[in-house]
Design an enzyme around this catalytic site. Structure first.
Site, PDB file in Angstrom:
ATOM      1  CG  HIS A 299      -1.729   1.261   1.366  1.00 49.98           C
ATOM      2  ND1 HIS A 299      -1.557   2.154   2.406  1.00 49.98           N
ATOM      3  CD2 HIS A 299      -2.710   1.777   0.589  1.00 49.98           C
ATOM      4  CE1 HIS A 299      -2.405   3.165   2.262  1.00 49.98           C
ATOM      5  NE2 HIS A 299      -3.112   2.955   1.171  1.00 49.98           N
ATOM      6  CB  SER A 300       1.002   4.243   0.279  1.00 56.41           C
ATOM      7  OG  SER A 300       1.485   5.557   0.167  1.00 56.41           O
TER       8      SER A 300
END
Length: 790
Positions: free
Chosen positions: A385-386
């Site tokens: 994520h990210s």
């Protein structure tokens, strides 16, 4: 028993009273001077005073004498968050396992028993009454064997009594049932009073001295608490047990900062939510396959690198705090703890720490999972994520496949290992420092582990230090790693020319265990553009090798495309693929401010819309369908108006022709006009079909096996009103997104040959006609309807 009222919240929310737990645990102990041992050992049961039960006379009923049945216990565990405490039940399967272990300990006198619960992610020490996490660091939580519960007037959930208190209540209840004598008052040394009016009505009273200070009304001082016996008599949602069979394992890496959502929860809590969503989707979309035993479950495990980066080992927080200004302290703390992770990843020193932590956690979790699940034979996927997705992208880009590993093992040994320490120093012209290094018992292997500060402590000047570290850094990795896997597999871009040195072509492969060592980093060079590994501008670090080959890489809200562009990469070669991972999905929310696309970097000549992720209940969201319908209506209206104008213009154009004498010319003109009109329609249809055909035939390269890469979620109706208002939330929505979880499950189980039952309603737009397992859908296709049974 003094437990303050008025604290609401989660399941079995306890009041944050300082002395409540002590009073609960010491309910049968002496707390007042003058109590006799007999009074301390057991509570006194006498007749209840008329005044204490006067308010419940109308509810008191003569109950029929029924035989006493022992209460069925259920096991709970305590969850503490800030100042709130919640008691959550185990599943019935886990509770039965704990009860059996408790019975065996009591009967056979065993020292302790360890029971694996919650999908073997936790171990419960039954005698110690503690619950320990297996895969991650977490404070042990208390476990309780619960039989009696209470709820205050302002509480929303029932709270379990301590086991000693419950044992005394059960004994008093047994005496009342066997003797059929009710209206008994049970006094405890702490001042608590429990009155057994009848089997259905049992109340608890608190002494006035233990009430909260803010309570001033006399009626609130005497307000009782409701007491219930057994978990079946209270309103509590007992979770379903998880299938024992694990089909697939997914490791999930977080992004910047310690918090992963707007509720400031950790990666562990967010992954727990994602796992719960996946279990519910498996039960609904793979129901028949689960019943037949073909589908088990997918295990999701968190990978935390933030705590290692900001821990005491690096000391980076102390260094940053010394230079941080004292003003706006909360904002600066947020910046130091969260936003600076982006800059840390672009630093050679701390990037090495991050990558080493993620790789070591991957390997540790994989080995530990295999130990606890020896029957597991499935594959592994990774989720980032990210910033976590960028970490995984760089790491997977620098992995070596089996052919490269075999080539490295069978090739010539590394030049660094062939030479002795003396030969290496003579080659560098630094033989005068041989005695200094030998006095510290340093050889080439230990020298490769040294950093600049270590050599500085030995008294070696700056220039010789840099020569030694640079030589070891270049010679420690095999040549194919320095040149990059991308050059061998026609990767994202061409490798820049490497400056030839004296020993540029003398290094070759290393055994796999050699990659466990961390090469020293230069603190003065941020990026070594001669020797970065794959030619896409990463900092010059040693990327460790994973002990497994991931099946699929899922990126949530990923800035990979932006970072590759900033690094100078304009285009990804369509033939490029990860050396050890064959599938890649870039999943994002349309309003995510951090997410960027990947497909335009592979296919730049065609403007393609991303793939729309279907709603987990089928079709599109209502507002998106309405938007598409209005768009189609406007297009149809526009075409009808243009068609009417064209017809009118043609009728005006034919007026002079009608006045001419009938002949071949008029017929030819009319036929020509009709042919032109028909030709325009055919041309439009053919152009549309060609466009659709080209859209289908476009290949996205080998990064995802020729399939589409960019997948976009459907925004909620409320999010479409103001996209700026929900921008931050859109970046953090993936952990609770059913649509995202279903896409992961579909990709995982498609590779296992399992399709979920709602596939038809996702692929086609139709009307539902039936219910139950045998469902029919009317699908619009080719101007008619096709009934499809699921």
């Amino acid at each position: 028993m003094s437990i303050s009222e008025g604290e609401e919240g989660g399941l079995f929310r306890a009041a944050p009273s300082d002395n409540s737990q002590d009073l609960l645990d010491n309910s049968t102990k002496t707390v007042a001077t003058g109590s006799t041992p007999e009074d301390q050992a057991s509570p006194v049961v006498d007749e209840a005073s008329p005044s204490s039960a006067s308010s419940f006379e109308m509810l008191d009923m003569e109950s029929a004498h029924a035989p006493y049945q022992e209460v069925q216990p259920h096991w709970f565990f305590c969850r503490r968050a800030d100042d709130n405490t919640s008691w959550l039940p185990f599943s019935r399967e886990d509770s039965d396992k704990l009860e059996n272990a408790f019975t065996n300990i009591s009967d056979e006198g065993e020292e302790d028993a360890v029971v694996a619960v919650e999908g073997q992610r936790y171990d419960v020490h039954v005698k110690e009454r503690k619950r320990y996490a297996v895969y991650w660091e977490q404070v042990p939580s208390e476990v309780r064997r619960c039989t009696w519960f209470y709820k205050g007037d302002k509480d929303t959930r029932f709270m379990p009594y301590p086991e000693d208190f419950s044992k005394d209540l059960e004994e008093a209840y047994r005496k009342a049932v066997t003797s059929d004598e009710w209206k008994k008052k049970l006094d405890f040394p702490t001042g608590e009073t429990v009155i057994l009016h009848n089997p259905k009505l049992i109340m608890q009273y608190q002494p006035i001295g233990l009430q909260d200070d803010w309570v001033s009304s006399p009626t609130e001082h005497t307000r009782p608490r409701t007491v219930k016996r057994g978990v079946d008599n209270i309103s509590v949602e007992i979770p379903d047990g998880e299938p024992e069979k694990v089909d697939h394992v997914v490791f999930m890496v977080h992004g910047i900062g310690p918090a992963c959502d707007l509720r400031f929860r950790s990666i562990i809590q967010c992954v727990n939510d994602f796992r719960s969503v996946s279990l519910s989707l498996l039960a609904s979309h793979y129901k028949r396959a689960q019943q037949e035993g073909q589908v088990g479950r997918v295990e999701f495990l968190p990978v935390n690198w933030h705590s290692a980066l900001h821990g005491d080992a690096t000391g980076v927080d102390e260094d940053i705090q010394r230079i941080t200004l004292p003003s706006i302290s909360r904002l600066r703390h947020f910046t130091n703890d969260t936003l600076l992770d982006l800059f840390f990843y672009n630093s050679p020193t701390y990037c090495q720490t991050i990558v080493d932590t993620v790789a070591s956690e991957f390997n540790r979790l994989h080995v530990l999972f295999k130990q606890r699940h020896p029957e597991f034979s499935g594959t592994v996927s990774v989720v980032g994520h990210s910033l976590g997705s960028l970490i995984l992208f760089d790491m997977l880009t620098n992995q070596r496949d089996e052919s490269q590993v075999r080539q490295g093992i069978s090739g010539e040994p590394c030049h660094l290992n062939c030479n002795t320490l003396e030969q290496t120093l003579n080659r560098l012209g630094l033989q005068q420092y041989l005695d200094v290094l030998q006095n510290e018992n340093l050889d080439l292997e230990s020298l490769a582990l040294c950093r600049d500060s270590d050599l500085k402590d030995l008294g070696i000047p700056l220039g010789p230090r840099k020569k030694i570290l640079n030589y070891v850094r270049r010679k420690w990795l095999p040549e194919d790693c320095r040149m990059g896997a991308v050059c061998q597999a026609q990767g994202p871009q061409l490798q820049p020319e490497v400056t030839s040195t004296q020993d540029a072509n003398e290094s070759s492969g290393l055994p796999p265990q050699m990659f466990q060592f961390h090469r020293p980093q230069s603190v003065t060079s941020a990026v070594d553009y001669e020797y970065f590994d794959v030619g896409i501008g990463q900092v010059s670090i040693d990327y460790p090798q994973l002990e497994f080959h991931p099946q699929t890489f899922f990126a949530f809200g990923s800035p990979i495309g932006m970072f590759l562009t900033v690094r100078g990469l304009k285009r990804i070669d369509p033939n490029y693929t990860f050396p050890t991972c064959k599938s890649f999905y870039n999943i994002y929310h349309p309003y995510d401010p951090v997410a960027y696309r990947i497909e335009p970097m592979i296919v730049s000549e065609v403007d393609l819309e991303p793939m729309l992720i279907p709603h987990h209940k089928g079709r599109k969201r209502m507002h998106l369908e309405l938007k598409d319908s209005l768009t189609r209506m406007s297009m149809d209206l526009k075409n009808n108006v243009l068609g009417s104008l064209r017809t009118a213009w043609q009728s005006f154009a034919r007026l002079p022709v009608a006045a001419l004498p009938p002949g071949e010319g008029g017929e030819t003109t009319t036929e020509k006009t009709l042919e032109e009109t028909q030709g325009e329609c055919d041309e439009a249809e053919s152009s549309e079909s060609v466009e659709e055909r080209e859209h289908r035939e476009i290949k996205m390269g080998m990064l995802n096996g020729g399939r589409r890469i960019d997948y976009v979620l459907q925004e909620k109706p409320i999010e479409s009103f103001n996209e700026y208002l929900f921008a931050i939330q859109s970046h953090l929505c993936y952990w609770e997104s059913e649509d995202t979880a279903l896409l992961l499950l579909k990709e995982i189980y498609d590779n296992l040959g399992q399709c979920y039952r709602s596939l038809v309603c996702v692929c086609f737009e139709g009307e539902r006609e039936g219910e139950g397992d045998d469902e029919a859908w009317e699908v619009e296709q080719g101007g008619g309807t096709v009934t499809v049974h699921v």
